[in-house]
Motif scaffolding. Structure first.
Motif, PDB file in Angstrom:
ATOM      1  N   GLY A   1       8.330  -5.610   2.823  1.00  0.00           N
ATOM      2  CA  GLY A   1       8.275  -5.064   1.594  1.00  0.00           C
ATOM      3  C   GLY A   1       9.625  -4.888   1.450  1.00  0.00           C
ATOM      4  O   GLY A   1      10.282  -5.600   1.916  1.00  0.00           O
ATOM      5  N   PHE A   2      10.384  -4.577   0.147  1.00  0.00           N
ATOM      6  CA  PHE A   2      11.469  -4.483  -0.533  1.00  0.00           C
ATOM      7  C   PHE A   2      11.722  -3.408  -1.004  1.00  0.00           C
ATOM      8  O   PHE A   2      11.013  -2.331  -2.133  1.00  0.00           O
ATOM      9  N   THR A   3      12.524  -2.843  -1.590  1.00  0.00           N
ATOM     10  CA  THR A   3      13.802  -1.965  -2.893  1.00  0.00           C
ATOM     11  C   THR A   3      14.441  -2.231  -3.506  1.00  0.00           C
ATOM     12  O   THR A   3      14.900  -3.278  -3.519  1.00  0.00           O
ATOM     13  N   LYS A   4      14.064  -1.783  -4.541  1.00  0.00           N
ATOM     14  CA  LYS A   4      14.779  -2.555  -6.184  1.00  0.00           C
ATOM     15  C   LYS A   4      15.087  -1.119  -7.001  1.00  0.00           C
ATOM     16  O   LYS A   4      14.831  -0.455  -6.895  1.00  0.00           O
ATOM     17  N   PRO A   5      16.558  -1.284  -6.996  1.00  0.00           N
ATOM     18  CA  PRO A   5      17.567  -0.836  -7.712  1.00  0.00           C
ATOM     19  C   PRO A   5      16.764  -1.197  -9.373  1.00  0.00           C
ATOM     20  O   PRO A   5      17.325  -1.889  -9.221  1.00  0.00           O
TER      21      PRO A   5
ATOM     22  N   SER B   1      10.481   1.234  -3.535  1.00  0.00           N
ATOM     23  CA  SER B   1      10.272   0.547  -2.870  1.00  0.00           C
ATOM     24  C   SER B   1       8.369   0.405  -2.776  1.00  0.00           C
ATOM     25  O   SER B   1       7.804   1.057  -3.088  1.00  0.00           O
ATOM     26  N   LEU B   2       8.045  -0.987  -2.609  1.00  0.00           N
ATOM     27  CA  LEU B   2       7.399  -1.433  -2.785  1.00  0.00           C
ATOM     28  C   LEU B   2       7.086  -1.413  -0.792  1.00  0.00           C
ATOM     29  O   LEU B   2       7.682  -3.034  -0.840  1.00  0.00           O
ATOM     30  N   LEU B   3       6.240  -1.620  -0.046  1.00  0.00           N
ATOM     31  CA  LEU B   3       6.202  -1.595   1.363  1.00  0.00           C
ATOM     32  C   LEU B   3       4.236  -1.382   1.375  1.00  0.00           C
ATOM     33  O   LEU B   3       3.391  -0.562   1.545  1.00  0.00           O
ATOM     34  N   ALA B   4       4.053  -2.361   2.504  1.00  0.00           N
ATOM     35  CA  ALA B   4       2.855  -2.901   3.350  1.00  0.00           C
ATOM     36  C   ALA B   4       3.035  -2.390   4.934  1.00  0.00           C
ATOM     37  O   ALA B   4       3.832  -2.280   5.688  1.00  0.00           O
ATOM     38  N   ARG B   5       1.925  -0.836   5.014  1.00  0.00           N
ATOM     39  CA  ARG B   5       2.770  -0.680   6.419  1.00  0.00           C
ATOM     40  C   ARG B   5       1.604  -0.987   7.404  1.00  0.00           C
ATOM     41  O   ARG B   5       0.521  -1.877   6.837  1.00  0.00           O
ATOM     42  N   ASN B   6       2.320  -1.217   8.474  1.00  0.00           N
ATOM     43  CA  ASN B   6       2.080  -2.231   9.669  1.00  0.00           C
ATOM     44  C   ASN B   6       1.765  -1.173  10.491  1.00  0.00           C
ATOM     45  O   ASN B   6       2.479  -0.931  11.426  1.00  0.00           O
TER      46      ASN B   6
ATOM     47  N   ASP C   1       0.786  -0.984   0.423  1.00  0.00           N
ATOM     48  CA  ASP C   1      -0.151  -0.497   0.597  1.00  0.00           C
ATOM     49  C   ASP C   1       0.860   0.730   0.163  1.00  0.00           C
ATOM     50  O   ASP C   1       0.279   2.671   0.243  1.00  0.00           O
ATOM     51  N   THR C   2       1.991   0.749   0.359  1.00  0.00           N
ATOM     52  CA  THR C   2       3.238   2.705   0.501  1.00  0.00           C
ATOM     53  C   THR C   2       4.003   2.272  -1.280  1.00  0.00           C
ATOM     54  O   THR C   2       4.428   1.605  -1.742  1.00  0.00           O
ATOM     55  N   LEU C   3       4.101   3.359  -1.463  1.00  0.00           N
ATOM     56  CA  LEU C   3       5.291   3.587  -3.187  1.00  0.00           C
ATOM     57  C   LEU C   3       6.089   4.638  -2.976  1.00  0.00           C
ATOM     58  O   LEU C   3       5.455   5.395  -2.144  1.00  0.00           O
ATOM     59  N   ILE C   4       6.868   4.017  -2.430  1.00  0.00           N
ATOM     60  CA  ILE C   4       8.365   5.504  -2.796  1.00  0.00           C
ATOM     61  C   ILE C   4       9.597   5.020  -4.128  1.00  0.00           C
ATOM     62  O   ILE C   4       9.889   3.624  -4.232  1.00  0.00           O
TER      63      ILE C   4
ATOM     64  N   SER D   1      23.709  -1.382  -5.903  1.00  0.00           N
ATOM     65  CA  SER D   1      23.305  -2.928  -5.788  1.00  0.00           C
ATOM     66  C   SER D   1      22.624  -2.653  -7.130  1.00  0.00           C
ATOM     67  O   SER D   1      21.291  -1.954  -7.516  1.00  0.00           O
ATOM     68  N   ASP D   2      23.146  -4.462  -7.599  1.00  0.00           N
ATOM     69  CA  ASP D   2      21.286  -4.289  -7.997  1.00  0.00           C
ATOM     70  C   ASP D   2      20.245  -5.268  -8.378  1.00  0.00           C
ATOM     71  O   ASP D   2      19.375  -5.662  -9.254  1.00  0.00           O
ATOM     72  N   ARG D   3      20.255  -5.790  -7.200  1.00  0.00           N
ATOM     73  CA  ARG D   3      19.790  -6.997  -6.389  1.00  0.00           C
ATOM     74  C   ARG D   3      18.454  -5.971  -5.488  1.00  0.00           C
ATOM     75  O   ARG D   3      18.582  -4.862  -4.723  1.00  0.00           O
ATOM     76  N   VAL D   4      17.842  -6.733  -5.267  1.00  0.00           N
ATOM     77  CA  VAL D   4      16.329  -6.523  -4.400  1.00  0.00           C
ATOM     78  C   VAL D   4      17.228  -6.432  -2.912  1.00  0.00           C
ATOM     79  O   VAL D   4      17.622  -8.043  -2.497  1.00  0.00           O
ATOM     80  N   LEU D   5      15.846  -6.060  -2.062  1.00  0.00           N
ATOM     81  CA  LEU D   5      17.143  -5.890  -0.688  1.00  0.00           C
ATOM     82  C   LEU D   5      15.354  -5.420   0.197  1.00  0.00           C
ATOM     83  O   LEU D   5      14.456  -4.719   0.005  1.00  0.00           O
ATOM     84  N   MET D   6      15.520  -6.820   0.372  1.00  0.00           N
ATOM     85  CA  MET D   6      13.693  -7.229   1.284  1.00  0.00           C
ATOM     86  C   MET D   6      14.298  -6.544   2.950  1.00  0.00           C
ATOM     87  O   MET D   6      15.248  -6.355   3.727  1.00  0.00           O
ATOM     88  N   TRP D   7      13.149  -4.970   3.089  1.00  0.00           N
ATOM     89  CA  TRP D   7      13.309  -4.636   4.284  1.00  0.00           C
ATOM     90  C   TRP D   7      13.358  -5.371   5.742  1.00  0.00           C
ATOM     91  O   TRP D   7      13.912  -5.557   6.617  1.00  0.00           O
ATOM     92  N   GLN D   8      13.304  -6.805   5.643  1.00  0.00           N
ATOM     93  CA  GLN D   8      12.925  -7.454   7.235  1.00  0.00           C
ATOM     94  C   GLN D   8      14.428  -7.944   7.330  1.00  0.00           C
ATOM     95  O   GLN D   8      15.189  -8.348   8.283  1.00  0.00           O
TER      96      GLN D   8
END
Length: 144
Positions: A122-126, A138-143, A34-37, A85-92
């Motif tokens: 969520g995650f961040t993709k460069p 970054s696509l995130l789900a607000r908790n 539900d959140t986009l950056i 980097s060009d890899r996905v970063l998982m926020w967890q």
């Protein structure tokens, strides 16, 4: 779920960034986000005029001002990740590193503040352009 071509067509039908953001968010909400950056990423140690930057988001009100006032870009692990980097970063994974004491305190403060307002799942993709320009999404789900 709509096809990717339907999404692209919808995005192309308007030049309004707010409407494009909302269209994109409706599509990814099917996956729980539900959140986009999204925006250009510049080296935070370099001065880049604001008019040369591109940024859209729907983070909770006040977050971006808090982020800028505290100069968090310099310590934001997601920004550094997008620059190198060009890899996905998982926020967890970031929060696991904080909990294990494996993240510098200045970096941890940025992530803890984000977590405190509900930005943690969520995650961040460069993204890297043909000319070497950098961006991130970054696509995130607000908790909450």
């Amino acid at each position: 779920m709509r096809s990717i071509l339907d999404l692209i067509q919808s995005l192309n039908e308007t030049a309004d960034l707010s409407a494009q953001r909302d269209t994109f968010l409706r599509s990814v909400s099917e996956f729980g986000y539900d959140t986009l950056i999204f925006g250009m990423i510049a080296d935070p140690t370099q001065s880049v005029p604001a008019e040369e930057m591109f940024w859209i988001d729907n983070v909770p009100k006040g977050w971006m001002q808090h982020y800028e006032v505290n100069n968090y870009a310099i310590a934001d692990v997601a920004v550094a990740h997008c620059l190198h980097s060009d890899r996905v970063l998982m926020w967890q994974d970031l929060f696991d590193r904080i909990d294990a004491g494996k993240l510098d305190e200045r970096n941890a403060i940025v992530q803890r503040d984000a977590r405190d307002i509900g930005l943690q799942t969520g995650f961040t993709k460069p993204l890297v352009g043909d000319g070497g320009g950098r961006a991130g999404i970054s696509l995130l789900a607000r908790n909450t």
